[in-house]
Write an enzyme that holds these catalytic residues in place. Sequence first.
Site, PDB file in Angstrom:
ATOM      1  N   GLU A  85       1.639  -0.500  -5.086  1.00 63.78           N
ATOM      2  CA  GLU A  85       0.429   0.296  -5.301  1.00 63.78           C
ATOM      3  C   GLU A  85       0.789   1.773  -5.217  1.00 63.78           C
ATOM      4  O   GLU A  85       0.524   2.452  -4.241  1.00 63.78           O
ATOM      5  CB  GLU A  85      -0.646  -0.036  -4.261  1.00 63.78           C
ATOM      6  CG  GLU A  85      -1.995   0.632  -4.542  1.00 63.78           C
ATOM      7  CD  GLU A  85      -2.333   1.740  -3.543  1.00 63.78           C
ATOM      8  OE1 GLU A  85      -1.480   2.086  -2.717  1.00 63.78           O
ATOM      9  OE2 GLU A  85      -3.463   2.247  -3.633  1.00 63.78           O
TER      10      GLU A  85
ATOM     11  N   ASP B 151       0.829  -1.193   0.000  1.00 57.64           N
ATOM     12  CA  ASP B 151       0.000   0.000   0.000  1.00 57.64           C
ATOM     13  C   ASP B 151       0.872   1.255   0.000  1.00 57.64           C
ATOM     14  O   ASP B 151       1.782   1.381   0.834  1.00 57.64           O
ATOM     15  CB  ASP B 151      -0.869  -0.038   1.268  1.00 57.64           C
ATOM     16  CG  ASP B 151      -1.938   1.038   1.255  1.00 57.64           C
ATOM     17  OD1 ASP B 151      -2.838   0.949   0.401  1.00 57.64           O
ATOM     18  OD2 ASP B 151      -1.862   1.950   2.100  1.00 57.64           O
TER      19      ASP B 151
END
Lengths: 660, 660
Positions: free
Chosen positions: B407, B378
């Site tokens: 990401e 993330d």
Amino acid sequence: MSRQSRVIIENVYPEIDNGRYYIKRVLGESVTVEADIFGDGHDVVAGALLYKHQDSKKWKETRFSPTENDRWIATFRVEKQEIYHYKIQGWVDYALNWQHNIERKIQAEQYVNVELLDGVQYLEKLLKNAGSKHHQHIKYLIGLFKDEQRYEEAIQEALSDRLHDLFVEYPTKDFAVTYDNNLRVYVDRKKALFSTWYEFFPRSASEEAGKHGTFKDCERLIPRIAAMGFDVLYFPPIHPIGEVNRKGKNNTTEAFEGDVGSPWGIGSKHGGHKDIHPELGTIDDFKNLIKIANDYGVEIAMDYALQCAPDHPYVKEHPQWFRWRPDGSVQYAENPPKKYQDILPIYFETEDWENLWNELLDIALYWVKQGIRIFRVDNPHTKPFQFWEWLIANVKKDYPDVLFLSEAFTRPRVMHELAKVGFTQSYTYYTWRNFRHEILEYMEELSNSKGAEYFRPNFWPNTPDINPYSLQGGKESIFLMRYFMAATLSSNYGMYGPVFEYMIHAAVPGKEEYLDSEKYQIQHWDWNQTNKMTHLITMINHIRRDNEALQFTRNITLCDTDNESLFAYYKETEDKSNQLLMIVNLDPYNRQSGWIKTPLNLIGVNEGEPIIMHDLITQSSYTWNSEWNFVEIDPNSPFHLFQIRRPKVYRSGNGYQHPS
Amino acid sequence: MSRQSRVIIENVYPEIDNGRYYIKRVLGESVTVEADIFGDGHDVVAGALLYKHQDSKKWKETRFSPTENDRWIATFRVEKQEIYHYKIQGWVDYALNWQHNIERKIQAEQYVNVELLDGVQYLEKLLKNAGSKHHQHIKYLIGLFKDEQRYEEAIQEALSDRLHDLFVEYPTKDFAVTYDNNLRVYVDRKKALFSTWYEFFPRSASEEAGKHGTFKDCERLIPRIAAMGFDVLYFPPIHPIGEVNRKGKNNTTEAFEGDVGSPWGIGSKHGGHKDIHPELGTIDDFKNLIKIANDYGVEIAMDYALQCAPDHPYVKEHPQWFRWRPDGSVQYAENPPKKYQDILPIYFETEDWENLWNELLDIALYWVKQGIRIFRVDNPHTKPFQFWEWLIANVKKDYPDVLFLSEAFTRPRVMHELAKVGFTQSYTYYTWRNFRHEILEYMEELSNSKGAEYFRPNFWPNTPDINPYSLQGGKESIFLMRYFMAATLSSNYGMYGPVFEYMIHAAVPGKEEYLDSEKYQIQHWDWNQTNKMTHLITMINHIRRDNEALQFTRNITLCDTDNESLFAYYKETEDKSNQLLMIVNLDPYNRQSGWIKTPLNLIGVNEGEPIIMHDLITQSSYTWNSEWNFVEIDPNSPFHLFQIRRPKVYRSGNGYQHPS
């Protein structure tokens, strides 16, 4: 690099092969450095370009400006010859980041009292870094930021340009990252970039037909060459010419009595590379000629041609510097099926390479000590790159004024490598670039690629080795056009005369060789003859001296035209005080007309504003006021050389008014 | 490097930042290396590509072939995971040069007896280098070359391919130069390049509306996901969700009783990054789910999200890993004017960075030990690059099968840097590339630039964070087309379901956010529902498994069309056994027709030869026999996926004949 560092510096330009080679500049030029500088996240990043001359202990610093997409740019100017070093620093600027964020919060009408207190840490660091003249102000701010009663004033000061400028001027550079891949600039004297070469065979300098010319004869020609505006006079080799296997006229393998041989077949019983061909005169004659030429502003360039005639003294003294065949004979030069029996290549793979290199260096230094500061190097591409790198570095270490022109007409990678290892200037493919798209593409490559950082072109419309097919028809308009482009596209150019200016064009059939070439025989010239070409050369060379825009090559912008026969290009100085537009009719037979797109954004005018196009050759002036402009050019005078001038009006707002 | 070395090796490709970073491959892929290799002069030059796996002591060698302009090319294949090293050697090949020159002299009818004697030295070196099976022959040649009586036979042997091949096979490599800038390839398992991702929120997996889903509920969904052809199942964070400052539905700052909060707000009294949210189940439930998924050929990917809720245990245990404000409060995440008070960023500049890094590594290793081999990371772009490089290297050192998906939806340089420091795959801008020229340009960048050597794209038509404007209209043809391109342009792709396949498109007005997003609340889905999209997904995923050309991304060739609404691209395997042509109608409203240029040279047929275009979706076949072919595509089924087949005829000479 600290493990807490968060900045990346990459994709640095200019950087040649990871710092393996230097880029080149001349005195006074600028170096513009670009790099990707970025960190993770969204914090404010800053970068500095650090640079210093090799003799300086202290780095100077200028700050990078962002362009787009995390790319940054900064510039410095080189003011001294030899090496400059440069490197790049990047850091997250926590102080500026704090100011940036407090600004956004205030805009969003958030109450930032805690942020002001948070800012005190940056002020305290600033207090340490900033000059004492700022101390009082910074201390005042520290008190202010801590005083909730004066919140309004505090946020004004927090947002102030003054504080911003202080943060910029005195960064703490916490966890800074440095990019230093041995980035270097080699700075030459101005002549490395702006030089005007003339080549002739001194043995053809005699006033008397059939007589071997001497350095004394050459003295008479110096004023002519200087008056024509040349500042480098290059002589083919002046050393004793081999007598064994000497070439005859027109490159025949058999020499007859009286044949003078090729000056590139160096060495005989009269000596080798440190000696002078007896028929030219003595070393004192040569030194005297150097002096006279210098008085006229002309430097004499010597040929540095590393090969030997079979009777060169080296062959006996250092047989290990040559290759020997199994039958006991020495290996002459060959490119099968061709044989060059008058020339022995030097065997650079010899185990005795160290003595060989030292002797070859000694040759160069010997002539430097006689006053020579420019060498035209014969066929450098047939000797090892490592040798050249070592030789050039060793000569320039003590004599940084010395320039080396690489005479390599060979594959692109090889020509570039020679420039990388240190050659100051390079011969080019210009001689064979005739069509518009060819010249255009070539100029883009020479001015607008990484190679342009180290490869300095020198354009020659002819040489003793190249009588180009394009000139063999003897068409005057082609001579004019080829000359004009050489002299205005490239700040370094040269010609082999008087063959060129007298438009001599007889060729060995089917070859780009001059018939009865001076390489193998003496010619007799009427040096007083003048013609359209001699006048043009004189004029253009003086224009080159007066217009600084012609003293650079990378400053070119190629301009669109709607007629393929018209070739247009623009040059300007960095400060835009000198702006020139050149237009050439490439069609030697027909008048050509068409529209030229003027680079208004570079010139610095808007569509509709008038500029005066003053033709420096005809002294005619035209007023242009659009981006596209019509020209018509006759092949008899196949070019314009426009100096761009401003009308004598004063600018006021968006309009114009005449001087009151 | 010897001072007698004459070869230059430069401009090596691929080489990332002078060997600072590795390039990437998966098992079985090839690495094609290019370099400029040249020497001074005209002697024959040769080059070798040397490569070895990190665990091997011995370098393997393959020889470079010249292409043009002194550029050379060579290829090797990677057969083992982890690092391969490669380097380049170049040398003047004196033996081959001797053969080349003697050949030219013989062609020119020169008498080469001395040259034959000269060649004996190369035969003698060959005798030392070559295997003993060649000794007799070489000794014979030595005798022959010395025997002037057998001149004719000697020159036949001197020119022979056999001798040439011996010289090539056993080079002496005198004065060879080696280029070795720490050039490396990181080799991953195949899934790094070919993976099919499905994402859903396990808490929405319950069969009962309003009830919190559990890992047990997820077990029921594994067969559905596997049947649809997905092989990676990615879950948003499964850790305890913070209770302090928890977000309410639709990202409101106030949570009400029963609001479940964002799974990315990690940590509470129930634990932190090594714990499981109690409502999902236990670690044993999770391990059981991993096992069941594996049995179905599905790997579970975990979210590695390095931030903490205010009640994460770290905040008390390691306060130095967070920033504290002057008022004693902890610094939450903010991007002024936005505040994310449910999330604390980690303070990577902490002086305690070493313990911090070790703990973060420990989190990853903990889950690896539970059976996880894929992490979706993330927001990696808000943590330092150095940290990622260290973390990924340390995980893969012992677990080379572990894959990391970055990401990072951020600036290009930052996304690329993350790929350079080791991320296996990267999210991309695909989600926002809708027009033909945009997709085309982006695919060129992803497949045909230096970045393609290390940046492996993973295409997602949607994510929980991105409900793209293009899909918000709910138009089925757009969903179909966006899906089809993701799955056939990129060998790695994924989707956030069942939102995507059920074509959910309600958005927070004016934003690319889903309305009633699962990020902040539980949804209840009828997972048994099927529709055109679920059928298409199932079909395409099976086509991807059966057609190896879809298992690579860099193997794409974009095809010209004469209609801007048609987008066509070709993919093939290296051995050309699988060749596909995809054509998409980008206009969701109208039938579009036009002409497509087929890359006949890649396919390996000539203009006029028939090929069968077999549509793997409709099972229809068409015979094409020209370079340009006409197609017409309806938006209701807005694509062709052609497998290119050969007609059942046998080729004979230039014509064709039917089987007899």
